[in-house]
Scaffold this motif. Sequence first.
Motif, PDB file in Angstrom:
ATOM      1  N   ALA A   1       6.528  33.615  28.978  1.00  0.00           N
ATOM      2  CA  ALA A   1       6.358  35.025  29.330  1.00  0.00           C
ATOM      3  C   ALA A   1       7.686  35.559  29.855  1.00  0.00           C
ATOM      4  CB  ALA A   1       5.266  35.162  30.390  1.00  0.00           C
ATOM      5  N   PHE A   2       7.890  36.841  29.692  1.00  0.00           N
ATOM      6  CA  PHE A   2       9.169  37.434  30.094  1.00  0.00           C
ATOM      7  C   PHE A   2       8.997  38.228  31.390  1.00  0.00           C
ATOM      8  CE2 PHE A   2       9.235  36.685  25.599  1.00  0.00           C
ATOM      9  CZ  PHE A   2      10.498  36.154  25.368  1.00  0.00           C
ATOM     10  N   VAL A   3       9.787  37.875  32.380  1.00  0.00           N
ATOM     11  CA  VAL A   3       9.756  38.640  33.634  1.00  0.00           C
ATOM     12  C   VAL A   3      10.735  39.800  33.454  1.00  0.00           C
ATOM     13  CG1 VAL A   3      10.114  38.588  36.129  1.00  0.00           C
ATOM     14  CG2 VAL A   3       9.211  36.561  34.941  1.00  0.00           C
ATOM     15  N   LEU A   4      10.188  41.006  33.332  1.00  0.00           N
ATOM     16  CA  LEU A   4      11.018  42.167  33.004  1.00  0.00           C
ATOM     17  C   LEU A   4      11.579  42.831  34.249  1.00  0.00           C
ATOM     18  CD1 LEU A   4       8.859  43.850  30.196  1.00  0.00           C
ATOM     19  CD2 LEU A   4      10.611  42.075  29.978  1.00  0.00           C
ATOM     20  N   ARG A   5      10.928  42.559  35.377  1.00  0.00           N
ATOM     21  CA  ARG A   5      11.366  43.200  36.618  1.00  0.00           C
ATOM     22  C   ARG A   5      10.968  42.273  37.753  1.00  0.00           C
ATOM     23  NH1 ARG A   5      10.241  46.601  40.801  1.00  0.00           N
ATOM     24  NH2 ARG A   5      11.439  48.561  40.901  1.00  0.00           N
ATOM     25  N   GLN A   6      11.902  42.027  38.628  1.00  0.00           N
ATOM     26  CA  GLN A   6      11.611  41.163  39.775  1.00  0.00           C
ATOM     27  C   GLN A   6      11.023  42.008  40.907  1.00  0.00           C
ATOM     28  OE1 GLN A   6      12.411  37.813  39.995  1.00  0.00           O
ATOM     29  NE2 GLN A   6      13.561  37.590  38.077  1.00  0.00           N
ATOM     30  N   GLY A   7      10.104  41.415  41.638  1.00  0.00           N
ATOM     31  CA  GLY A   7       9.528  42.116  42.783  1.00  0.00           C
ATOM     32  C   GLY A   7       8.758  41.123  43.621  1.00  0.00           C
TER      33      GLY A   7
ATOM     34  N   LEU B   1       1.340  32.058  37.341  1.00  0.00           N
ATOM     35  CA  LEU B   1       0.952  31.485  38.638  1.00  0.00           C
ATOM     36  C   LEU B   1       2.107  31.533  39.640  1.00  0.00           C
ATOM     37  CD1 LEU B   1      -1.184  28.467  37.386  1.00  0.00           C
ATOM     38  CD2 LEU B   1      -2.019  30.485  38.635  1.00  0.00           C
ATOM     39  N   ALA B   2       3.325  31.276  39.142  1.00  0.00           N
ATOM     40  CA  ALA B   2       4.482  31.288  40.050  1.00  0.00           C
ATOM     41  C   ALA B   2       4.661  32.679  40.660  1.00  0.00           C
ATOM     42  CB  ALA B   2       5.744  30.865  39.297  1.00  0.00           C
ATOM     43  N   SER B   3       4.467  33.691  39.820  1.00  0.00           N
ATOM     44  CA  SER B   3       4.658  35.049  40.310  1.00  0.00           C
ATOM     45  C   SER B   3       3.564  35.430  41.309  1.00  0.00           C
ATOM     46  CB  SER B   3       4.684  36.033  39.136  1.00  0.00           C
ATOM     47  OG  SER B   3       4.839  37.343  39.614  1.00  0.00           O
ATOM     48  N   VAL B   4       2.333  35.090  40.978  1.00  0.00           N
ATOM     49  CA  VAL B   4       1.217  35.443  41.862  1.00  0.00           C
ATOM     50  C   VAL B   4       1.313  34.667  43.180  1.00  0.00           C
ATOM     51  CG1 VAL B   4      -1.300  35.435  42.110  1.00  0.00           C
ATOM     52  CG2 VAL B   4      -0.273  36.168  39.960  1.00  0.00           C
ATOM     53  N   THR B   5       1.791  33.446  43.087  1.00  0.00           N
ATOM     54  CA  THR B   5       1.995  32.662  44.306  1.00  0.00           C
ATOM     55  C   THR B   5       3.000  33.367  45.223  1.00  0.00           C
ATOM     56  OG1 THR B   5       1.566  30.638  43.081  1.00  0.00           O
ATOM     57  CG2 THR B   5       2.688  30.393  45.185  1.00  0.00           C
ATOM     58  N   LYS B   6       4.003  33.959  44.590  1.00  0.00           N
ATOM     59  CA  LYS B   6       5.043  34.655  45.349  1.00  0.00           C
ATOM     60  C   LYS B   6       4.532  35.968  45.953  1.00  0.00           C
ATOM     61  CE  LYS B   6       8.435  36.766  43.064  1.00  0.00           C
ATOM     62  NZ  LYS B   6       9.641  36.912  42.231  1.00  0.00           N
ATOM     63  N   THR B   7       3.803  36.757  45.128  1.00  0.00           N
ATOM     64  CA  THR B   7       3.425  38.108  45.572  1.00  0.00           C
ATOM     65  C   THR B   7       2.056  38.164  46.253  1.00  0.00           C
ATOM     66  OG1 THR B   7       2.364  38.632  43.468  1.00  0.00           O
ATOM     67  CG2 THR B   7       4.717  39.132  43.662  1.00  0.00           C
TER      68      THR B   7
ATOM     69  N   TYR C   1      -0.638  30.743  26.192  1.00  0.00           N
ATOM     70  CA  TYR C   1       0.165  31.599  27.062  1.00  0.00           C
ATOM     71  C   TYR C   1       0.782  30.826  28.221  1.00  0.00           C
ATOM     72  CZ  TYR C   1      -3.570  32.237  30.623  1.00  0.00           C
ATOM     73  OH  TYR C   1      -4.503  32.078  31.594  1.00  0.00           O
ATOM     74  N   ASP C   2       1.748  31.473  28.826  1.00  0.00           N
ATOM     75  CA  ASP C   2       2.602  30.834  29.828  1.00  0.00           C
ATOM     76  C   ASP C   2       1.937  30.923  31.206  1.00  0.00           C
ATOM     77  OD1 ASP C   2       4.601  29.988  31.500  1.00  0.00           O
ATOM     78  OD2 ASP C   2       6.063  31.515  30.880  1.00  0.00           O
ATOM     79  N   GLU C   3       1.095  29.956  31.484  1.00  0.00           N
ATOM     80  CA  GLU C   3       0.349  29.967  32.748  1.00  0.00           C
ATOM     81  C   GLU C   3       1.278  29.825  33.950  1.00  0.00           C
ATOM     82  OE1 GLU C   3      -2.495  26.799  32.364  1.00  0.00           O
ATOM     83  OE2 GLU C   3      -3.666  27.841  30.830  1.00  0.00           O
ATOM     84  N   GLU C   4       2.327  29.023  33.792  1.00  0.00           N
ATOM     85  CA  GLU C   4       3.202  28.731  34.930  1.00  0.00           C
ATOM     86  C   GLU C   4       3.894  29.983  35.461  1.00  0.00           C
ATOM     87  OE1 GLU C   4       2.944  26.577  32.368  1.00  0.00           O
ATOM     88  OE2 GLU C   4       1.826  25.193  33.653  1.00  0.00           O
ATOM     89  N   THR C   5       4.411  30.798  34.533  1.00  0.00           N
ATOM     90  CA  THR C   5       5.105  32.006  34.975  1.00  0.00           C
ATOM     91  C   THR C   5       4.148  32.945  35.710  1.00  0.00           C
ATOM     92  OG1 THR C   5       6.763  31.829  33.246  1.00  0.00           O
ATOM     93  CG2 THR C   5       6.400  34.026  34.149  1.00  0.00           C
TER      94      THR C   5
END
Lengths: 326, 361
Positions: free
Chosen positions: A196-202, A248-254, A242-246
């Motif tokens: 998956a592509f992270v288009l914007r960091q937050g 989960l990593a993002s949701v873990t962060k936010t 699909y890219d589960e890791e990306t």
Amino acid sequence: MPELTLIEAINLALARAMQEDANVVVLGEDVGINGGVFRATVGLQQRFGAERVIDTPLAELLISGLCVGMAAQGLKPVGEIQFMGFIYPCIDQLVNHASRLRNRTQGRLSCPMVLRTPHGGGIRAPEHHSESTEAMLAHIPGLRVVMPSSPERAYGLLLASIRDPDPVVFLEPTRIYRAAKGQVEDNGEALPLDIAFVLRQGHDVTLISWGAVVKETLAAAAELAGQGIEAEVIDLATLKPYDEETVLASVTKTGRCVIVHEAARTGGFGAEIAALIAERGLTSLLAPVARVTGYDTIMPLPRLEQRYIPSVPRIVAATRKACEFA
Amino acid sequence: MADEGLPVVARFEVRQRSYLAPDGTVLRPLPDFASDIPKLLALYRGMVLTRAFDLKAVSLQRTGRLGTYAVSLGQEAVAVGIASAMRQEDVLLPSYRDNGTLLWRGTKMEEILLFWGGDERGNLSSGPAHDFPYCIPVGSQAPQAAGVAYAFKLRKEPRVAVCLFGDGATSKGDVWEAMNFAGVHKLPVVFVANNNQWAISVPLQLQTASQTLAQKAIAAGFTGEQVDGNDVIAVRAAAEEAIAQARAGGGPRLIEALTYRLSDHTTADDAARYRPPEEVQTRWKEEPIARLRAYLVSQKAWGKAQEEELAAECQKEIEAAIERYLASSPRAPETMFDHLYAELPRTYASQRAQLSGGSDA
């Protein structure tokens, strides 16, 4: 580097793939001299000949079945279904054959085919021309389902799909065929199909989307930034697998997540992502996962389609609610 | 009726090929290959083996050692007549009833049993690696056959795709769409409609009002021909001619083989529910094996001793295959993820591990 529209990027990738591999053939309705109703295949028949760029009879089942037969014989067919509303006669070939040929023959035969089709509404097209039924395709084991949301990703993901040794359904966001523009270098470089592509960091909230509505999601993120909310925006791009890791990593962060898709809500692919987060990311959640989607109704005709497609205000409102949840 | 003063713009005809009457007498001069008695004996052996194998498979199913099985009883001449006219490099796209065709092309009996016994490894056929596995959704292999044939034409390879299906399949759009495209591009493909008169319980007259199935090719712009599907010499001759024409670039052909399904549809079916036993009894008088045997006997090429020897030989071969099938162990559960994709996406690694670790049990 030239600036191309998304449809031009698709055309460029097709030409590149046909140039580098004589096994690549393009087939579909009006893909020859007409260059496809959206012009995705424009110029290809002139350049590569009518034997490799085939104007098929008006028969979608045939197009998908031909692809299976050609692929089993080592060609790399790229079939075009003119609109997603016409893909359903292909489901038998996709479910019963393309997706399982490798497995049921234990690797003796395989099916390296791509079936391209425009996806989604918003172009004031007639009935049956604006569907977004990607979830039913993403449910099929053995298939890959890919959906770019920018010219760069359209080029790189289509090249990857054509080179991939397994069947891929490539869904093209009709609404941004010409609206999306970007720098595309014709370097033959494919993008990975399982990232998956992270288009914007937050750090405040994760917005997950795919296809044309990524545009509204990014616009919502920009608006939210003005309100002090920094959203991370993920373009899922490949729905199957699909890219589960990306995610989960993002949701873990936010700790907060809003899923945006144009397709109807119930059983939509957003439900799968929400389930994943419930299973493996629950402890990081600070708010319920929210979905901004099309409604559980028939895709309306053009007069109302803009009310169906997730809008920037709807995404902003849902995201604010998620962020305000204590 | 239309105005008889209007011009006729097209006329069509469908021919029917047969050489042997049901009692084995010769109806018309035989094709050249039929003077080669060893060749005829090979066809005879192929049919006998197919029938013996089919019947044994049914008894395996009845005793719980095989899953549902589609018998080809009475249709052995189609299997053998078509397969024997093909080359190894040609590609077969069979339906679920084409056991004899697979056997002729080199699939081992234990492989067929393995597949119908519930194991995908049965499709790792010892036959030509490019042949398609059994197609179960009726008629859906027909557009694939056109795709295979297109690949041959594009690469200028002198190879032919041969696609078999039943009378029911000709009601599906799949078969029409495939024939239509094959006609447009003059593809090297031969379509074979095994018209055994019954699609499970639905008889031909409820399937179509078309006088023949062969004529469906005419609308696609190529020749459709009927053959007596109980006459292996006729099937073989029609197949040879059609395959040679396709190989030479002359385009597709449809062969409608007139047969009769002497068995139930599958082991899960009971045909007594929907068709009179008298009809079946009558049709037994036309079956292909007795017919060729009668001809061979009339030519002094076959007798009781050979018949007994062949039966014993087939039984032995079948018994040995059954032993190998029954001795095979189920594959490891996690292998259901093997060959799902060329390379298993990492997303599915944990599900695979669940199966291999037994934590799903």
